[in-house]
Design a protein around this motif. Structure first.
Motif, PDB file in Angstrom:
ATOM      1  N   LYS A  52       0.841  -1.204   0.000  1.00  0.00           N
ATOM      2  CA  LYS A  52       0.000   0.000   0.000  1.00  0.00           C
ATOM      3  C   LYS A  52       0.879   1.258   0.000  1.00  0.00           C
ATOM      4  O   LYS A  52       0.620   2.209  -0.736  1.00  0.00           O
ATOM      5  N   LYS A  53       1.932   1.245   0.813  1.00  0.00           N
ATOM      6  CA  LYS A  53       2.849   2.383   0.860  1.00  0.00           C
ATOM      7  C   LYS A  53       3.501   2.602  -0.506  1.00  0.00           C
ATOM      8  O   LYS A  53       3.602   3.731  -0.989  1.00  0.00           O
ATOM      9  N   TYR A  54       3.922   1.496  -1.127  1.00  0.00           N
ATOM     10  CA  TYR A  54       4.544   1.609  -2.446  1.00  0.00           C
ATOM     11  C   TYR A  54       3.562   2.182  -3.459  1.00  0.00           C
ATOM     12  O   TYR A  54       3.924   3.055  -4.255  1.00  0.00           O
ATOM     13  N   ASN A  55       2.322   1.704  -3.446  1.00  0.00           N
ATOM     14  CA  ASN A  55       1.314   2.202  -4.388  1.00  0.00           C
ATOM     15  C   ASN A  55       1.078   3.697  -4.207  1.00  0.00           C
ATOM     16  O   ASN A  55       0.957   4.437  -5.186  1.00  0.00           O
ATOM     17  N   VAL A  56       1.019   4.142  -2.968  1.00  0.00           N
ATOM     18  CA  VAL A  56       0.835   5.579  -2.705  1.00  0.00           C
ATOM     19  C   VAL A  56       2.047   6.356  -3.230  1.00  0.00           C
ATOM     20  O   VAL A  56       1.890   7.377  -3.902  1.00  0.00           O
ATOM     21  N   MET A  57       3.245   5.881  -2.937  1.00  0.00           N
ATOM     22  CA  MET A  57       4.464   6.557  -3.404  1.00  0.00           C
ATOM     23  C   MET A  57       4.511   6.597  -4.935  1.00  0.00           C
ATOM     24  O   MET A  57       4.848   7.621  -5.514  1.00  0.00           O
ATOM     25  N   ARG A  58       4.172   5.478  -5.559  1.00  0.00           N
ATOM     26  CA  ARG A  58       4.175   5.417  -7.023  1.00  0.00           C
ATOM     27  C   ARG A  58       3.174   6.415  -7.602  1.00  0.00           C
ATOM     28  O   ARG A  58       3.513   7.188  -8.508  1.00  0.00           O
TER      29      ARG A  58
ATOM     30  N   PHE B  45      13.301   8.044  -8.163  1.00  0.00           N
ATOM     31  CA  PHE B  45      12.228   7.123  -7.795  1.00  0.00           C
ATOM     32  C   PHE B  45      12.768   5.717  -7.529  1.00  0.00           C
ATOM     33  O   PHE B  45      12.216   4.981  -6.711  1.00  0.00           O
ATOM     34  N   SER B  46      13.857   5.365  -8.172  1.00  0.00           N
ATOM     35  CA  SER B  46      14.420   4.024  -7.955  1.00  0.00           C
ATOM     36  C   SER B  46      14.849   3.823  -6.500  1.00  0.00           C
ATOM     37  O   SER B  46      14.719   2.724  -5.965  1.00  0.00           O
ATOM     38  N   ILE B  47      15.344   4.877  -5.847  1.00  0.00           N
ATOM     39  CA  ILE B  47      15.730   4.721  -4.435  1.00  0.00           C
ATOM     40  C   ILE B  47      14.486   4.501  -3.585  1.00  0.00           C
ATOM     41  O   ILE B  47      14.511   3.724  -2.625  1.00  0.00           O
ATOM     42  N   PHE B  48      13.373   5.135  -3.954  1.00  0.00           N
ATOM     43  CA  PHE B  48      12.111   4.911  -3.245  1.00  0.00           C
ATOM     44  C   PHE B  48      11.672   3.456  -3.406  1.00  0.00           C
ATOM     45  O   PHE B  48      11.226   2.827  -2.449  1.00  0.00           O
TER      46      PHE B  48
END
Length: 178
Positions: A57-63, A75-78
């Motif tokens: 979920k965190k990744y989806n929000v960040m993306r 973005f790759s570091i994220f």
């Protein structure tokens, strides 16, 4: 302490990669944008810190929020940090990146505290004053403290110029007590 070391290591790796790929300025701008976004959005910060929110979920929000706005290297570091379930260090990575960037560019931070927000003219005067003190490029961090009553406090490295009314009143009080 361990989180700050982890954040520093990620930031160091990112700055080295950005230098290697000649995108340091873009990545720095991206990291500043990320810090500003987090600073202005407490729920986003809390979501990244939360052990309850699933990592996917965190990744989806960040993306959704950042992928289209940031350089692919940024973005790759994220992505890497999220894949390793370490989202809580993202903000620290961005802050550490900025410190490393300043060190690389030989930019020093001056802290100015006033009783009111600075306009561009005063900002320029404080930068000039701090620059003359160190003879280097200066980044100004501003803070508002109404308890100063008036005047300012400028801190550059280990030097401090205190021209606040509060400190002058305290000195005057000490003189009367003596």
């Amino acid at each position: 302490m361990a989180e700050s070391r982890v954040a520093y290591r990620y930031a160091k790796a990112l700055i080295e990669l950005a230098q290697e790929k000649n995108v340091l300025e873009q990545v720095h701008t991206d990291m500043q944008f990320f810090v500003q976004t987090i600073d202005n959005n407490r729920p986003l910060y809390l979501m990244l810190q939360s052990p309850i929110v699933p990592h996917a979920k965190k990744y989806n929000v960040m993306r959704d929020l950042f992928q289209s706005r940031l350089h692919p290297i940024t973005f790759s570091i994220f992505e890497i940090i999220t894949r390793k379930n370490r989202e809580e260090v993202l903000y620290g990575v961005a802050k550490a990146f900025h410190e490393l960037y300043n060190k690389h560019k030989n930019i020093h931070v001056a802290h100015v505290t006033t009783t009111f927000p600075l306009d561009d003219s005063l900002r320029a005067q404080f930068r000039q004053m701090a620059g003359e003190t160190l003879g280097k490029k200066i980044e100004l961090e501003e803070k508002i403290d109404p308890s100063l009553i008036g005047g300012f406090v400028l801190r550059v490295g280990d030097k401090q110029i205190d021209q606040s009314i509060k400190s002058k009143l305290q000195k005057l009080e000490q003189e009367f007590k003596s």
